[in-house]
Design a protein around this motif. Structure first.
Motif, PDB file in Angstrom:
ATOM      1  N   LEU A   1       0.836  -1.207   0.000  1.00  0.00           N
ATOM      2  CA  LEU A   1       0.000   0.000   0.000  1.00  0.00           C
ATOM      3  C   LEU A   1       0.871   1.257   0.000  1.00  0.00           C
ATOM      4  O   LEU A   1       0.608   2.217  -0.734  1.00  0.00           O
TER       5      LEU A   1
ATOM      6  N   LEU B   1       2.642   1.785  -3.284  1.00  0.00           N
ATOM      7  CA  LEU B   1       1.719   2.255  -4.328  1.00  0.00           C
ATOM      8  C   LEU B   1       1.201   3.665  -4.040  1.00  0.00           C
ATOM      9  O   LEU B   1       0.389   4.192  -4.792  1.00  0.00           O
TER      10      LEU B   1
ATOM     11  N   ILE C   1      -0.699   4.778  -1.555  1.00  0.00           N
ATOM     12  CA  ILE C   1      -2.046   4.912  -0.977  1.00  0.00           C
ATOM     13  C   ILE C   1      -1.912   5.705   0.313  1.00  0.00           C
ATOM     14  O   ILE C   1      -1.128   5.325   1.194  1.00  0.00           O
TER      15      ILE C   1
ATOM     16  N   VAL D   1     -10.182   2.684  -0.330  1.00  0.00           N
ATOM     17  CA  VAL D   1      -9.689   1.379  -0.788  1.00  0.00           C
ATOM     18  C   VAL D   1     -10.844   0.378  -0.699  1.00  0.00           C
ATOM     19  O   VAL D   1     -11.502   0.266   0.347  1.00  0.00           O
TER      20      VAL D   1
ATOM     21  N   LYS E   1      -8.395   4.473  -4.678  1.00  0.00           N
ATOM     22  CA  LYS E   1      -7.012   4.384  -5.154  1.00  0.00           C
ATOM     23  C   LYS E   1      -6.487   2.945  -5.191  1.00  0.00           C
ATOM     24  O   LYS E   1      -5.360   2.715  -5.636  1.00  0.00           O
ATOM     25  N   ALA E   2      -7.239   2.009  -4.664  1.00  0.00           N
ATOM     26  CA  ALA E   2      -6.787   0.605  -4.734  1.00  0.00           C
ATOM     27  C   ALA E   2      -7.963  -0.333  -4.468  1.00  0.00           C
ATOM     28  O   ALA E   2      -8.957   0.063  -3.849  1.00  0.00           O
TER      29      ALA E   2
ATOM     30  N   SER F   1     -10.420  -2.941 -12.825  1.00  0.00           N
ATOM     31  CA  SER F   1      -9.165  -2.264 -12.493  1.00  0.00           C
ATOM     32  C   SER F   1      -8.588  -1.558 -13.728  1.00  0.00           C
ATOM     33  O   SER F   1      -8.182  -0.398 -13.670  1.00  0.00           O
TER      34      SER F   1
ATOM     35  N   PRO G   1      -5.162   0.259  -9.192  1.00  0.00           N
ATOM     36  CA  PRO G   1      -4.369  -0.966  -8.988  1.00  0.00           C
ATOM     37  C   PRO G   1      -5.041  -1.985  -8.068  1.00  0.00           C
ATOM     38  O   PRO G   1      -5.768  -1.612  -7.137  1.00  0.00           O
TER      39      PRO G   1
END
Ligand code: PLP
Length: 449
Positions: free
Chosen positions: A113, A116, A118, A124, A171-172, A192, A198
């Protein structure tokens, strides 16, 4: 006196117990698979008095490896070779491009995380049916977990509902391959790609599991594994991140190594970013390398037993084993999960069903409770940081937006068996099925008791 019990005979002759499946069935039949006899919970004889195979399994291989590492005096990855050797072996096993060993599965998720990017104020997407670590890592970032309901048939996240949960803050996506089965990666990856968000696969329970012939954990931007004591591949505590992305791997390495990256100029005490210490210990890696030599055989045994158990219990009204998504070409069976519907068992509450099974010598648990309803989540959302980070209406509507009715139902019906119960013989499966049938037959008496 007969010198060996049936159980010790099978344990001492493992090839026989696997190679002669008919033997297991014959034993089961001899014991009365029809479910006769008073339930153990009501004072009758229990179906099984032997323990299921214990876990973890270790022997001379592990002892030698640990002693060698101990005596080498090289106890951390900075001067040892075990962690790197394990990473290479895990790469070979999974087919990924990079592997980074970590202190545990929670750390693997946490490092991924962070690598990436986040951060606070992000959202999320997560499933509500998972171990709490999947959610905790999101909260540690001061990001908002957004729960997507469960597919009640597969026990996995309902991938068809992910797109509707996406907002400009998302964001994820962290899907979980729960229990060693695979979640619907086709749908998840297509969402995705469409939204450029991601995927971090939480494969903490899914070593060796496959989606369309390839290992899970290799499909998302990152795949995270746990080697905690209960897991099918274990060293007590440990974890790993897989990724095919060179840059992401470097960022993960840097973050897990207190900001000191692989290519940090100037050697020690040179930093290419911020970070934390989430490194694996050399003894853990040494242990994992030996445990890996047992993994495939153990996995095949679990699969054979799990499939056999499914064939025995799927026709029992009120018992519905978790299904696999079509693309799941290999289930690692970290957990054997099924739904129990009390209406088919004379309204016997699940708690009593579990007690009755355990009394018969078949340990069973009810599994997870709905994580989206945990009180600590509400407290987190009411905390000063969340109040500062998120618009008031986002926090106000969070509960409504995070309703997961299918998951609520699943959490009230699920029953789990642990993976070690599938490392024995087919006759163990016969006994599990026999216990369920016995309880069903006497469900009325048990309800009334
Ligand atoms: C689905 C899931 N995610 C994350 C974790 C966290 O792994 P660990 O306990 O190694 O930190 C676990 C392990 O229990 C898990 O089952």
């Amino acid at each position: 006196m007969i010198p060996w019990t049936r159980r010790s005979f099978l344990v001492k002759t493992p090839a026989l117990s696997v190679a002669t499946p008919a033997l297991g069935i014959a034993f089961g039949a001899a014991k009365g698979v029809g479910g006769a006899g008073k339930p153990a919970l009501l004072g009758g004889p229990k179906i099984r008095s032997e323990k299921f195979p214990s876990w973890p399994v270790s022997g001379e291989l592990e002892e030698r490896a640990l002693i060698e590492t101990l005596r080498s005096g090289r106890w951390y990855r900075g001067n040892g070779q075990q962690t790197k050797k394990f990473e290479d072996a895990y790469l070979k096993l999974t087919g990924a491009r990079h592997c980074l060993a970590t202190a545990n599965g929670t750390s693997a998720l946490y490092v991924a995380l962070n690598a990436l990017g986040i951060e606070a104020g992000d959202e999320v997407i997560v499933p509500p049916y998972t171990f709490i670590a999947t959610i905790n890592v999101v909260l540690r970032q001061h990001a908002l977990p957004v729960f997507v309901d469960t597919n009640i048939n597969t026990f996995q996240i309902d991938a068809t509902k992910i797109e509707a949960a996406i907002s400009p803050r998302t964001k994820a996506i962290i899907p979980v391959h729960l229990g060693g089965s695979a979640c619907d990666l086709d749908t998840i990856l297509s969402v995705s790609r469409k939204h450029g968000i991601p995927v971090i696969e939480d494969a903490c329970q899914a070593h060796l599991a496959e989606w369309r012939g390839h290992k899970v954990g290799t499909y998302g931007k990152a795949g995270c594994f746990s080697f905690q004591a209960s897991k099918n591949l274990t060293c007590g505590e440990g974890g790993a991140i897989l990724t095919d992305d060179d840059e992401l791997y470097e960022r993960c390495y840097t973050f897990h190594n207190n900001g000191s990256g692989l290519k940090a100029p100037g050697g020690n005490f040179a930093y290419s970013g911020t970070g934390d210490n989430r490194r694996m210990v050399e003894m853990e890696a040494a242990l994992l390398l030996q445990q890996m030599t047992r993994l495939e055989e153990q996995s095949q045994r679990r699969t054979a037993n799990a499939l056999y158990l499914t064939s025995l219990i799927k026709e029992i009204p009120g018992i519905t084993p978790a299904q696999m998504h079509d693309g799941c070409t290999r289930n690692a069976y970290h957990l054997y999960m099924f739904r129990y519907r009390r209406a088919e068992f004379a309204e016997l509450p699940r708690t009593t069903f579990l007690k009755a099974l355990t009394a018969e010598g078949i340990p069973a648990s009810r599994g997870y409770s709905p994580l989206n309803k945990e009180r600590f989540l509400k407290a987190a959302l009411e905390s000063r940081s969340y109040q500062k980070l998120f618009p008031e209406n986002v926090l106000r509507n969070w509960e409504e937006r995070n309703e997961c009715p299918a998951n609520n139902q699943l959490c009230s019906e699920a029953v789990w068996f642990t993976q070690n119960m599938f490392l024995g013989s087919k006759s163990d499966m016969d006994q599990i099925a026999e216990a369920i049938r016995k309880i069903k037959k006497h469900a009325g008496e048990l309800t009334a008791a």
